[in-house]
Motif scaffolding. Structure first.
Motif, PDB file in Angstrom:
ATOM      1  N   UNK A 275      -0.456   1.230  13.584  1.00 43.11           N
ATOM      2  CA  UNK A 275      -1.198   0.803  12.398  1.00 43.11           C
ATOM      3  C   UNK A 275      -2.123  -0.365  12.741  1.00 43.11           C
ATOM      4  N   UNK A 276      -3.383  -0.186  12.439  1.00 47.12           N
ATOM      5  CA  UNK A 276      -4.390  -1.238  12.628  1.00 47.12           C
ATOM      6  C   UNK A 276      -5.672  -0.765  11.946  1.00 47.12           C
ATOM      7  N   UNK A 277      -6.589  -1.661  11.616  1.00 46.06           N
ATOM      8  CA  UNK A 277      -7.864  -1.218  11.045  1.00 46.06           C
ATOM      9  C   UNK A 277      -8.577  -0.261  11.999  1.00 46.06           C
ATOM     10  N   UNK A 278      -9.104   0.813  11.448  1.00 41.74           N
ATOM     11  CA  UNK A 278      -9.824   1.792  12.244  1.00 41.74           C
ATOM     12  C   UNK A 278      -8.988   2.969  12.679  1.00 41.74           C
ATOM     13  N   UNK A 322      -4.230  15.808   9.159  1.00 48.32           N
ATOM     14  CA  UNK A 322      -5.415  16.275   8.462  1.00 48.32           C
ATOM     15  C   UNK A 322      -6.124  15.201   7.662  1.00 48.32           C
ATOM     16  N   UNK A 323      -5.473  14.037   7.472  1.00 41.78           N
ATOM     17  CA  UNK A 323      -6.121  12.954   6.744  1.00 41.78           C
ATOM     18  C   UNK A 323      -6.821  12.047   7.760  1.00 41.78           C
ATOM     19  N   UNK A 324      -8.137  12.202   7.868  1.00 41.01           N
ATOM     20  CA  UNK A 324      -8.918  11.465   8.850  1.00 41.01           C
ATOM     21  C   UNK A 324      -9.390  10.105   8.337  1.00 41.01           C
ATOM     22  N   UNK A 325      -8.873   9.680   7.193  1.00 35.51           N
ATOM     23  CA  UNK A 325      -9.288   8.401   6.603  1.00 35.51           C
ATOM     24  C   UNK A 325      -9.030   7.253   7.576  1.00 35.51           C
ATOM     25  N   UNK A 326     -10.050   6.456   7.912  1.00 36.23           N
ATOM     26  CA  UNK A 326      -9.804   5.274   8.742  1.00 36.23           C
ATOM     27  C   UNK A 326      -9.115   4.192   7.904  1.00 36.23           C
ATOM     28  N   UNK A 327      -8.091   3.606   8.440  1.00 39.21           N
ATOM     29  CA  UNK A 327      -7.374   2.555   7.723  1.00 39.21           C
ATOM     30  C   UNK A 327      -8.215   1.288   7.656  1.00 39.21           C
ATOM     31  N   UNK A 328      -8.040   0.550   6.545  1.00 38.38           N
ATOM     32  CA  UNK A 328      -8.742  -0.715   6.341  1.00 38.38           C
ATOM     33  C   UNK A 328      -7.743  -1.778   5.916  1.00 38.38           C
ATOM     34  N   UNK A 329      -8.097  -3.027   6.172  1.00 35.74           N
ATOM     35  CA  UNK A 329      -7.245  -4.128   5.755  1.00 35.74           C
ATOM     36  C   UNK A 329      -6.974  -4.038   4.261  1.00 35.74           C
ATOM     37  N   UNK A 330      -5.721  -4.245   3.881  1.00 36.41           N
ATOM     38  CA  UNK A 330      -5.317  -4.183   2.486  1.00 36.41           C
ATOM     39  C   UNK A 330      -4.690  -2.867   2.084  1.00 36.41           C
ATOM     40  N   UNK A 349      14.286   6.338   8.253  1.00 38.29           N
ATOM     41  CA  UNK A 349      14.014   4.895   8.262  1.00 38.29           C
ATOM     42  C   UNK A 349      12.674   4.701   7.574  1.00 38.29           C
ATOM     43  N   UNK A 350      12.631   3.815   6.581  1.00 40.11           N
ATOM     44  CA  UNK A 350      11.390   3.622   5.820  1.00 40.11           C
ATOM     45  C   UNK A 350      11.121   2.153   5.560  1.00 40.11           C
ATOM     46  N   UNK A 351       9.924   1.735   5.933  1.00 41.65           N
ATOM     47  CA  UNK A 351       9.396   0.423   5.580  1.00 41.65           C
ATOM     48  C   UNK A 351       8.065   0.607   4.863  1.00 41.65           C
ATOM     49  N   UNK A 352       7.712  -0.346   4.034  1.00 48.25           N
ATOM     50  CA  UNK A 352       6.362  -0.446   3.491  1.00 48.25           C
ATOM     51  C   UNK A 352       5.579  -1.401   4.379  1.00 48.25           C
ATOM     52  N   UNK A 353       4.383  -0.988   4.789  1.00 45.44           N
ATOM     53  CA  UNK A 353       3.543  -1.835   5.627  1.00 45.44           C
ATOM     54  C   UNK A 353       2.182  -2.019   4.970  1.00 45.44           C
ATOM     55  N   UNK A 354       1.517  -3.104   5.334  1.00 41.71           N
ATOM     56  CA  UNK A 354       0.164  -3.382   4.869  1.00 41.71           C
ATOM     57  C   UNK A 354      -0.714  -3.598   6.095  1.00 41.71           C
ATOM     58  N   UNK A 355      -1.871  -2.954   6.104  1.00 40.04           N
ATOM     59  CA  UNK A 355      -2.825  -3.146   7.187  1.00 40.04           C
ATOM     60  C   UNK A 355      -3.439  -4.533   7.043  1.00 40.04           C
ATOM     61  N   UNK A 356      -3.421  -5.320   8.119  1.00 39.19           N
ATOM     62  CA  UNK A 356      -4.030  -6.645   8.130  1.00 39.19           C
ATOM     63  C   UNK A 356      -5.360  -6.593   8.870  1.00 39.19           C
ATOM     64  N   UNK A 357      -6.036  -7.732   8.959  1.00 39.43           N
ATOM     65  CA  UNK A 357      -7.336  -7.776   9.624  1.00 39.43           C
ATOM     66  C   UNK A 357      -7.244  -7.365  11.089  1.00 39.43           C
ATOM     67  N   UNK A 358      -6.078  -7.613  11.705  1.00 37.86           N
ATOM     68  CA  UNK A 358      -5.953  -7.307  13.128  1.00 37.86           C
ATOM     69  C   UNK A 358      -4.700  -6.513  13.482  1.00 37.86           C
ATOM     70  N   UNK A 359      -4.025  -5.939  12.493  1.00 36.81           N
ATOM     71  CA  UNK A 359      -2.819  -5.183  12.806  1.00 36.81           C
ATOM     72  C   UNK A 359      -2.074  -4.746  11.582  1.00 36.81           C
TER      73      UNK A 359
END
Length: 373
Positions: A275-278, A322-330, A349-359
């Motif tokens: 997980x990271x932006x882009x 099939x979901x080619x959406x690039x991840x973005x911060x937030x 195993x399940x966690x909730x994560x949030x994309x940050x500016x650098x990871x």
């Protein structure tokens, strides 16, 4: 008559005004019809309730937004004048769909929120017979997918609260109790630890663990069972938790549990590390799926790796092939691979994560190890 619950905390007026402006811009000349629910809460801070009488937020291409609401329901909304939202009340005997059509200004295209009851969708269609009707979901989800700082803080709060519940599961999960009995204790603890309610409780023991959406049953938990516990609910701000941990009631009876569970841990960590932006949504799914498939369990991972979360437990973005959406911060979503062996046992195993500016930042801090009680 049904009683209303206490009004939820309302976000800052400036935040809501900005959301309404962005919604109009995103609609690009299309009139928006937003029914009660999470989209309404996102835009005006209050979810309302959907009944046989029409309540809807109308955002025309030009002019002030308006809430068309039955007069008897209007006291359930407050502060709308501060948002620049007109309140248009109506009483029984008045056609609210004509009121809605008037506020939409004869729009040629109307986007209706995805979960609007058919009763109201058809009423609006009849009042605007020349207008094309489309779903508002693609418009609103573009706004909701990227969480702001306050939303992320609410997700942290929810994550910490559900972590506290998982830390207590050993108090209730033991041989001789039914899944339903354990689930009742967990549901009470979800509220005790800071949620407004328990939205869902899965206690899937032994062979029931091979069914990802098993809820609760009268099955008696036995020594040696592997038990999947998937739980969550909203905090006062409306944002949700959703976390799964897998437990063993004493030493697992199946000799392959430890080795198989180690594969699952590796897969979940591989996905989080991707997980990271882009990065694309599907690349997160692939990271988990590749580890599981390489170990020979590909046929036992039978769902997507994750779903977005916020005011809804399941929302965009979906972490799926099939979901080619690039991840973005937030962007916030679950990472929850599982291995399910029909008739034997399952694990997730399940966690909730949030994309940050650098990871990436995880909202859940409970260890990922198989918890042996």
């Amino acid at each position: 008559m049904a009683r209303r619950s206490a009004l939820p905390p309302i976000p800052d007026v400036a935040v809501l005004r900005a959301r309404l402006d962005r919604a109009r811009e995103a609609a690009a000349g299309t009139g928006l019809v937003i029914a009660p629910g999470s989209d309404l809460r996102y835009l005006i801070g209050q979810p309302g309730g959907s009944f046989e009488r029409l309540t809807a937020l109308l955002i025309p291409a030009d002019g002030a937004p308006a809430l068309v609401v039955p007069k008897l329901e209007a006291p359930g909304f407050n502060g709308l004048e501060d948002l620049g939202v007109d309140v248009v009340t109506w009483v029984d005997g008045v056609d609210p769909y004509n009121l809605a059509a008037e506020r939409l200004g004869g729009a040629e295209r109307v986007a209706v929120s995805d979960f609007t009851p058919a009763l109201h969708v058809l009423g609006i269609r009849d009042a605007l017979p020349k207008a094309e009707q489309v779903l508002a979901g693609p418009i609103v989800r573009e706004l909701r997918m990227r969480k702001d700082a306050a939303e992320i803080e609410a997700l942290r709060k929810a994550g910490a609260a559900i972590d506290r519940v998982h830390a207590r599961v050993g108090d209730w999960l033991r041989p001789g109790r039914t899944e339903a009995e354990v689930g009742a204790d967990i549901a009470a603890a979800i509220v005790e630890e800071g949620h407004t309610e328990a939205d869902f409780v899965i206690v899937a023991s032994g062979p029931n663990g091979a069914s990802p959406h098993h809820a609760l049953s009268e099955r008696v938990i036995e020594a040696g069972d592997v038990v999947v516990v998937d739980i969550g609910g909203p905090v006062a701000e409306g944002y949700n938790s959703d976390s799964t941990r897998t437990y063993a009631v004493g030493t697992p009876r199946d000799a392959d549990v430890a080795a198989t569970y180690a594969v699952l841990q590796e897969a979940q960590q591989a996905a989080v590390d991707t997980v990271r932006p882009g990065a694309t949504a599907e690349s997160i799914d692939a990271a988990a799926r590749d580890v599981i498939a390489a170990a020979g369990f590909g046929d036992y991972f039978i769902h997507r790796t994750g779903h977005g979360i916020g005011l809804d437990v399941h929302e965009e973005p979906y972490i799926v092939a099939g979901n080619e959406l690039p991840l973005e911060a937030g962007m916030a979503f679950s990472v929850e691979p599982g291995i399910y062996q029909l008739g034997r046992w399952g694990a997730r195993i399940e966690d909730i994560v949030v994309v940050t500016a650098d990871g990436v930042e995880s909202m859940n801090k409970q260890p990922h190890d198989l918890v042996v009680l």
